[in-house]
Scaffold this motif. Structure first.
Motif, PDB file in Angstrom:
ATOM      1  N   LEU A  75       0.828  -1.213   0.000  1.00 26.36           N
ATOM      2  CA  LEU A  75       0.000   0.000   0.000  1.00 26.36           C
ATOM      3  C   LEU A  75       0.859   1.259   0.000  1.00 26.36           C
ATOM      4  CD1 LEU A  75      -2.877  -1.044   2.436  1.00 26.36           C
ATOM      5  CD2 LEU A  75      -2.914  -0.945  -0.071  1.00 26.36           C
ATOM      6  N   PHE A  76       1.943   1.256   0.770  1.00 23.57           N
ATOM      7  CA  PHE A  76       2.853   2.409   0.741  1.00 23.57           C
ATOM      8  C   PHE A  76       3.459   2.570  -0.651  1.00 23.57           C
ATOM      9  CE2 PHE A  76       2.902   2.736   5.383  1.00 23.57           C
ATOM     10  CZ  PHE A  76       3.126   4.094   5.560  1.00 23.57           C
ATOM     11  N   ALA A  77       3.825   1.473  -1.277  1.00 23.20           N
ATOM     12  CA  ALA A  77       4.414   1.529  -2.617  1.00 23.20           C
ATOM     13  C   ALA A  77       3.418   2.060  -3.640  1.00 23.20           C
ATOM     14  CB  ALA A  77       4.920   0.150  -3.024  1.00 23.20           C
ATOM     15  N   GLN A  78       2.139   1.677  -3.500  1.00 26.49           N
ATOM     16  CA  GLN A  78       1.125   2.140  -4.444  1.00 26.49           C
ATOM     17  C   GLN A  78       0.894   3.639  -4.328  1.00 26.49           C
ATOM     18  OE1 GLN A  78       1.189  -0.584  -6.558  1.00 26.49           O
ATOM     19  NE2 GLN A  78      -0.887   0.140  -6.956  1.00 26.49           N
ATOM     20  N   VAL A  79       0.899   4.161  -3.115  1.00 26.56           N
ATOM     21  CA  VAL A  79       0.731   5.610  -2.931  1.00 26.56           C
ATOM     22  C   VAL A  79       1.916   6.350  -3.527  1.00 26.56           C
ATOM     23  CG1 VAL A  79       0.573   7.466  -1.234  1.00 26.56           C
ATOM     24  CG2 VAL A  79      -0.738   5.383  -0.910  1.00 26.56           C
ATOM     25  N   GLN A  80       3.137   5.870  -3.259  1.00 26.47           N
ATOM     26  CA  GLN A  80       4.323   6.530  -3.801  1.00 26.47           C
ATOM     27  C   GLN A  80       4.325   6.472  -5.328  1.00 26.47           C
ATOM     28  OE1 GLN A  80       6.654   8.208  -1.777  1.00 26.47           O
ATOM     29  NE2 GLN A  80       7.097   9.037  -3.807  1.00 26.47           N
TER      30      GLN A  80
END
Length: 464
Positions: free
Chosen positions: A437-442
């Motif tokens: 999820l952090f990777a998708q936001v970034q």
């Protein structure tokens, strides 16, 4: 018979020769004197430049200014005045070659200073302070003193005046002398600006150090690692936009008076899981977050429901938050491992998302409730959900949904639900879900950009 005449004597050239030599010698002397003066001026200005580069103390440098201005112009003395931010005009430095006149000169200039300062205080001066000071200095020194002054300009603001004076009736303020005084004044302005920049740099360094300490304290207040709760797996991460942020999450072992198991080193009977967000960023938000953490941990031990805990917390924090013009969103829940039951209450925070393994669908966990600190009489509601093996819940702050790309589009809740749904189907556990999820936001905001808000995510998954 003619008498032979004596040979003609050569004409006496001594007088004409003397007449020719005198202008040459005078010209040579003039050239030599000008050369000496030029070397003296270059040496003095070079010394002033060296002092500007070398002195760390502004007062030491200012001590040289009137003397330098005096020497490069062959005057009797010089005076440096500075204009203070409060409107005060102050005689900063005075140099006078004649020690017998120094006292009288100082008294005259200080009298001019007092007059100008008093006039500024009573708003009697119509012209600029510099013009008023020029006029008063000339009046107090008298007509026998020739005075020349120039401005000291720092960042387009007149910060003082540099004067040079002479009592020689044959002394004249040539263009060259005026330029030299202005040059010394410009060097003074550079020194003042450099000193102010140094002071600001030191303040910034001190503030940076305080921020580092604040960030270190805040980091220690957040859980260092997720606790071991029977039957569930956890993962959590807080990523502040600045060094000190307003996001908060916590795991609180809740042991009511009738159950003191954890005090004996045994697992807690139930756990409080909380996430919050202070409106704003930086040090003020971090301080409020720290205060919220301490008060909530105290309230959580009082054997009340989540709604009652939020109600008590709101009443206690209302006065402080009202004065700070900041508010807190908070979601508080309590999990009972034996029953796999989650009881929760929401104070206007982003509702956590729950993925149900049985239906492969996502639902929001929400109740009605106002921001903490907005209204002292706010009421909050309780709700419960029964969890089953494989069910997964994410607690998050609005840094996720408000994250924007270069076009200004927000990540929003719909994208988060979509990615959360995919992660629960394909990722092997809470840590993998959190990383995804952090990777998708970034990826959404762009690898070269940084989110402008704090981002916090807690993932809880019931073991299968």
């Amino acid at each position: 018979m003619s008498v032979p005449q004596p040979p003609a004597q050569p004409a006496d050239r001594s007088s004409s020769s003397a007449t020719d030599v005198t202008p040459v010698l005078a010209l040579k002397e003039l050239v030599a004197r000008l050369h000496r003066e030029q070397n003296k001026i270059q040496d003095l200005l070079s010394s002033l430049g060296f002092a500007l580069r070398s002195f760390n103390n502004l007062n030491q440098f200012l001590e040289l200014i009137p003397m330098m201005a005096t020497r490069v112009t062959d005057a009797d003395g010089g005076a440096l005045f500075l204009f203070k931010p409060n409107g005060q005009v102050r005689l900063e430095r005075l140099y006078c070659q004649d020690s017998r006149q120094r006292k009288n000169i100082r008294q005259a200039l200080e009298a001019a200073t007092r007059f100008v300062t008093a006039s500024l205080t009573t708003a009697q001066i119509v012209s600029t302070p510099a013009a008023a000071l020029d006029d008063q200095a000339s009046r107090q020194l008298g007509p026998e003193i020739q005075l020349f002054g120039t401005s000291i300009i720092v960042k387009h603001t007149e910060r003082g005046r540099l004067y040079v004076f002479s009592g020689d009736p044959d002394y004249s303020w040539t263009e060259t002398r005026q330029k030299l005084v202005r040059l010394v004044a410009d060097q003074t302005a550079v020194a003042i600006e450099n000193d102010e920049l140094t002071v600001e740099l030191r303040k910034k360094e001190r503030l940076d150090r305080e921020l580092e300490i604040g960030a270190e304290i805040q980091l220690r207040l957040l859980p260092r690692q997720c606790p071991t709760i029977p039957g569930v797996s956890l993962a959590a991460r807080c990523q502040p936009a600045n060094r000190v942020g307003g996001d908060y999450y916590d795991f609180i072992p809740v042991n009511h008076p009738q159950n003191l198991a954890s005090s004996k080193g045994e697992p807690a009977s139930q756990w409080g899981i909380v996430i919050g967000d202070v409106m704003g960023k930086g040090v003020p938000a971090g301080l409020i977050m720290t205060m919220t953490r301490g008060m909530l941990r105290t309230e959580a031990l009082n054997e009340h429901s989540p709604a009652r805990i939020l109600q008590h917390l709101n009443r206690v924090m209302y006065a402080d938050l009202e004065n700070s013009h900041r508010f807190v969103t908070l979601f508080y829940s309590e999990y009972e491992p034996q029953m796999r039951k989650l009881t929760y209450s929401n104070a206007a925070h982003n509702p956590p998302l729950m993925w149900q393994a049985a239906t492969k669908s996502v639902k929001r966990l929400d109740t009605l409730g106002m921001l903490i600190g907005l209204d002292a009489q706010s009421h909050y509601e309780d709700a419960q959900v029964q969890l089953e093996p494989g069910d997964t819940i994410i607690y998050y702050t609005d840094g996720f949904t408000d994250a924007a790309n270069q076009s200004g589009d927000r990540f929003d809740e719909e994208n988060l639900i979509h990615d959360f749904n995919w992660a629960c189907r394909h990722c092997p556990g809470p840590q993998a879900i959190l990383d995804y999820l952090f990777a998708q936001v970034q990826k959404f905001i762009g690898s070269a950009n940084q989110n402008k808000d704090d981002m916090t995510l807690v993932v809880m998954q019931v073991n299968k």
